[in-house]
Design a protein around this motif. Structure first.
Motif, PDB file in Angstrom:
ATOM      1  N   THR A 119      38.433  69.363  31.334  1.00 56.68           N
ATOM      2  CA  THR A 119      37.325  68.477  31.001  1.00 56.68           C
ATOM      3  C   THR A 119      36.035  69.268  30.829  1.00 56.68           C
ATOM      4  O   THR A 119      35.918  70.403  31.328  1.00 56.68           O
ATOM      5  CB  THR A 119      37.131  67.436  32.104  1.00 56.68           C
ATOM      6  N   PRO A 120      35.047  68.695  30.156  1.00 50.60           N
ATOM      7  CA  PRO A 120      33.747  69.377  30.051  1.00 50.60           C
ATOM      8  C   PRO A 120      33.159  69.701  31.424  1.00 50.60           C
ATOM      9  O   PRO A 120      32.548  70.756  31.605  1.00 50.60           O
ATOM     10  CB  PRO A 120      32.887  68.367  29.285  1.00 50.60           C
ATOM     11  N   GLU A 121      33.354  68.794  32.378  1.00 55.20           N
ATOM     12  CA  GLU A 121      32.824  69.035  33.725  1.00 55.20           C
ATOM     13  C   GLU A 121      33.506  70.249  34.363  1.00 55.20           C
ATOM     14  O   GLU A 121      32.852  71.084  35.011  1.00 55.20           O
ATOM     15  CB  GLU A 121      33.028  67.798  34.609  1.00 55.20           C
ATOM     16  N   PHE A 122      34.822  70.354  34.190  1.00 58.70           N
ATOM     17  CA  PHE A 122      35.531  71.504  34.734  1.00 58.70           C
ATOM     18  C   PHE A 122      35.038  72.792  34.087  1.00 58.70           C
ATOM     19  O   PHE A 122      34.816  73.810  34.764  1.00 58.70           O
ATOM     20  CB  PHE A 122      37.038  71.358  34.515  1.00 58.70           C
ATOM     21  N   LEU A 123      34.894  72.800  32.768  1.00 57.91           N
ATOM     22  CA  LEU A 123      34.435  74.005  32.076  1.00 57.91           C
ATOM     23  C   LEU A 123      33.023  74.383  32.510  1.00 57.91           C
ATOM     24  O   LEU A 123      32.696  75.579  32.614  1.00 57.91           O
ATOM     25  CB  LEU A 123      34.505  73.799  30.568  1.00 57.91           C
ATOM     26  N   ASP A 124      32.189  73.401  32.803  1.00 57.99           N
ATOM     27  CA  ASP A 124      30.850  73.700  33.319  1.00 57.99           C
ATOM     28  C   ASP A 124      30.942  74.386  34.682  1.00 57.99           C
ATOM     29  O   ASP A 124      30.201  75.346  34.959  1.00 57.99           O
ATOM     30  CB  ASP A 124      30.026  72.412  33.439  1.00 57.99           C
ATOM     31  N   ARG A 125      31.852  73.888  35.550  1.00 56.71           N
ATOM     32  CA  ARG A 125      32.018  74.513  36.871  1.00 56.71           C
ATOM     33  C   ARG A 125      32.531  75.942  36.722  1.00 56.71           C
ATOM     34  O   ARG A 125      32.068  76.854  37.432  1.00 56.71           O
ATOM     35  CB  ARG A 125      33.017  73.712  37.718  1.00 56.71           C
ATOM     36  N   LEU A 126      33.480  76.128  35.815  1.00 59.33           N
ATOM     37  CA  LEU A 126      34.033  77.465  35.603  1.00 59.33           C
ATOM     38  C   LEU A 126      32.969  78.407  35.069  1.00 59.33           C
ATOM     39  O   LEU A 126      32.825  79.545  35.540  1.00 59.33           O
ATOM     40  CB  LEU A 126      35.203  77.369  34.618  1.00 59.33           C
TER      41      LEU A 126
END
Length: 470
Positions: free
Chosen positions: A6-13
């Motif tokens: 998800t976009p949220e996961f990619l932001d965290r990564l």
């Protein structure tokens, strides 16, 4: 099934990594070398350290997001190409290229997984040593991929596969733990061999980040010859005779068919061929010796004895290092000739040595029942590894055979199984041959493999779809 990134996961990564470590794909980056498949990626992570690799893997593990390791992208079985399911995070080793240390007295080199194979060879040479792994793609393939596929190549007869050349591994396991197995020891009997479990696993059990690799003394003298033989059976007899004369001095013993030479003449005419009349079969042989041995004398003796025995009818012994390199260039350009002709189906197989001479013509006979095709059987005869590739009839295009491509592969692999061989000698399984593994694999072995995968990677995030399907 892995989860979407998800976009949220990619932001965290992205936030967990140094700036610039996460990027989009580049044009053609996730295309297989034969141009048939195109991979997908939610993002491409390009870490510089094992700790950064661990961060990527740990976050993907927590979120259930798939990871596909990427080395040089030269693999031929789609181990680096995820084209189904949720788009994974592709973990590129392109920045982990350091040669960490060279130990000439130990005959050892420590290289990161992103190091180009040719760079490792050069670093060994600078230290007066030899790293013998040699592949056609050595200018672009990377050490991590070589180990993950247990790469073979041209010198296996003498030095072994990648597995035999590795003493220690550093890797990140599927939960993000770092395996500190980078030991330079030839003897270490301390439980399960995690190193050899990761070698050949194609990134499905973890990500190799560095390796301690074996080096060898460089041969003091080398020699090479191309000898015309009447048949593959004669080539095998020649191999036995050569081993009696040169012993472990034989570095390479390659079978070359007239079909392969014809393809080179058609597509790469600048390659100089050694015979005016193209032979149906010939053998390329390379020697490397030290001490009092004379490799040119060995080859002359071999030719004389083999000629008397009817095993060879003609031959050329390299008169200089330049001519020896010409022979190597001819052998290493055969795959390029194949590529330009365009195969219907290509097969990386191994057959017990004593059965190769029967396998080659039986395969041609069975394939002829499917249509008008040409077969180029060539490769590493010394270790039983053939590249048994099927091509259109002259003047026709492979697109005309698309309807029988799957059947061609089935015919070849069924025959390989009948001959107690392997459908994957040195390229691995990847996604392209995962169905073949299910069809031909030993049930007990498959059960054990699934148990290992479930124990180490219960979420199935490591290279999903490769080797084991589902």
């Amino acid at each position: 099934m892995t989860q979407p990134a998800t976009p949220e996961f990619l932001d965290r990564l992205d936030a967990a990594l140094p700036p610039g470590m996460l990027r989009d794909r580049r044009p053609g980056e996730l295309e297989d070398p034969r141009g048939r498949y195109h991979g997908q990626a939610a993002a491409i992570a390009c870490p510089k350290t094992v700790e950064e690799v661990a961060t990527v893997v740990r976050l993907c593990h927590e979120a259930g997001v798939g990871i596909v390791p990427l080395g040089g992208g030269t693999g031929l079985v789609l181990g680096q190409i995820a084209y189904e399911g949720p788009a994974p995070v592709v973990l590129s080793l392109e920045r982990m290229t350091h040669i960490r240390a060279v130990y000439p007295q130990e005959n050892m080199i420590v290289a990161e997984a992103g190091a180009i194979l040719a760079d490792v060879q050069n670093a060994a040479e600078e230290a007066g040593r030899l790293f013998p792994l040699s592949l056609g793609a050595e200018g672009t393939c990377r050490i991590g991929g070589n180990l993950s596929t247990n790469a073979g190549g041209l010198n296996v007869l003498r030095y072994g596969n990648a597995r035999e050349l590795c003493l220690g591994i550093e890797a990140v396991l599927p939960d993000g733990q770092i395996f500190h197995g980078l030991k330079r020891l030839r003897k270490d009997n301390t439980g399960y061999d995690i190193r050899n479990l990761l070698i050949g696993a194609e990134g499905t059990l973890g990500v190799i980040t560095a390796a301690a690799l074996r080096l060898f003394p460089r041969p003091e003298r080398t020699a090479a010859a191309i000898l015309v033989v009447p048949s593959p059976a004669a080539a095998l007899e020649l191999l036995n005779m050569a081993q009696g004369i040169a012993g472990e001095g034989i570095s390479a013993f390659e079978l070359i068919s007239g079909m392969g030479l014809e393809f080179l003449a058609e597509t790469v005419p600048d390659i100089r061929q050694p015979f005016e009349t193209r032979p149906e079969w010939c053998v390329f042989m390379d020697l490397g010796v030290s001490g009092a041995s004379d490799p040119d004398e060995m080859l002359a003796t071999l030719f004389e004895r083999a000629f008397e025995a009817g095993l060879v009818s003609d031959g050329v012994i390299a008169q200089s290092e330049a001519q020896r390199q010409e022979f190597w260039t001819l052998r290493e350009t055969i795959p390029e000739g194949n590529k330009r002709i365009g195969s219907i189906s290509s097969h990386d197989i191994s057959i017990p040595l004593s059965r190769i001479a029967a396998f080659i013509p039986e395969g041609i006979e069975r394939l002829s029942e499917l249509g008008d095709v040409r077969v180029n059987a060539f490769g590493h005869l010394g270790d039983g590894n053939l590249h048994y590739n099927v091509f259109p009839a002259k003047g026709r295009d492979r697109s005309e055979y698309e309807n029988i491509r799957a059947e061609v592969k089935r015919v070849v692999h069924d025959l390989v199984a009948e001959y107690d061989g392997s459908f994957s000698a040195e390229h691995g399984v990847g996604r392209l041959k995962a169905e073949d593994l299910e069809r031909y694999g030993d049930p007990a072995k498959l059960s054990a493999m699934r148990a290992i995968k479930a124990a180490l990677d219960p979420k199935g995030i490591m290279n999903p779809g490769a080797v084991l399907r589902g």
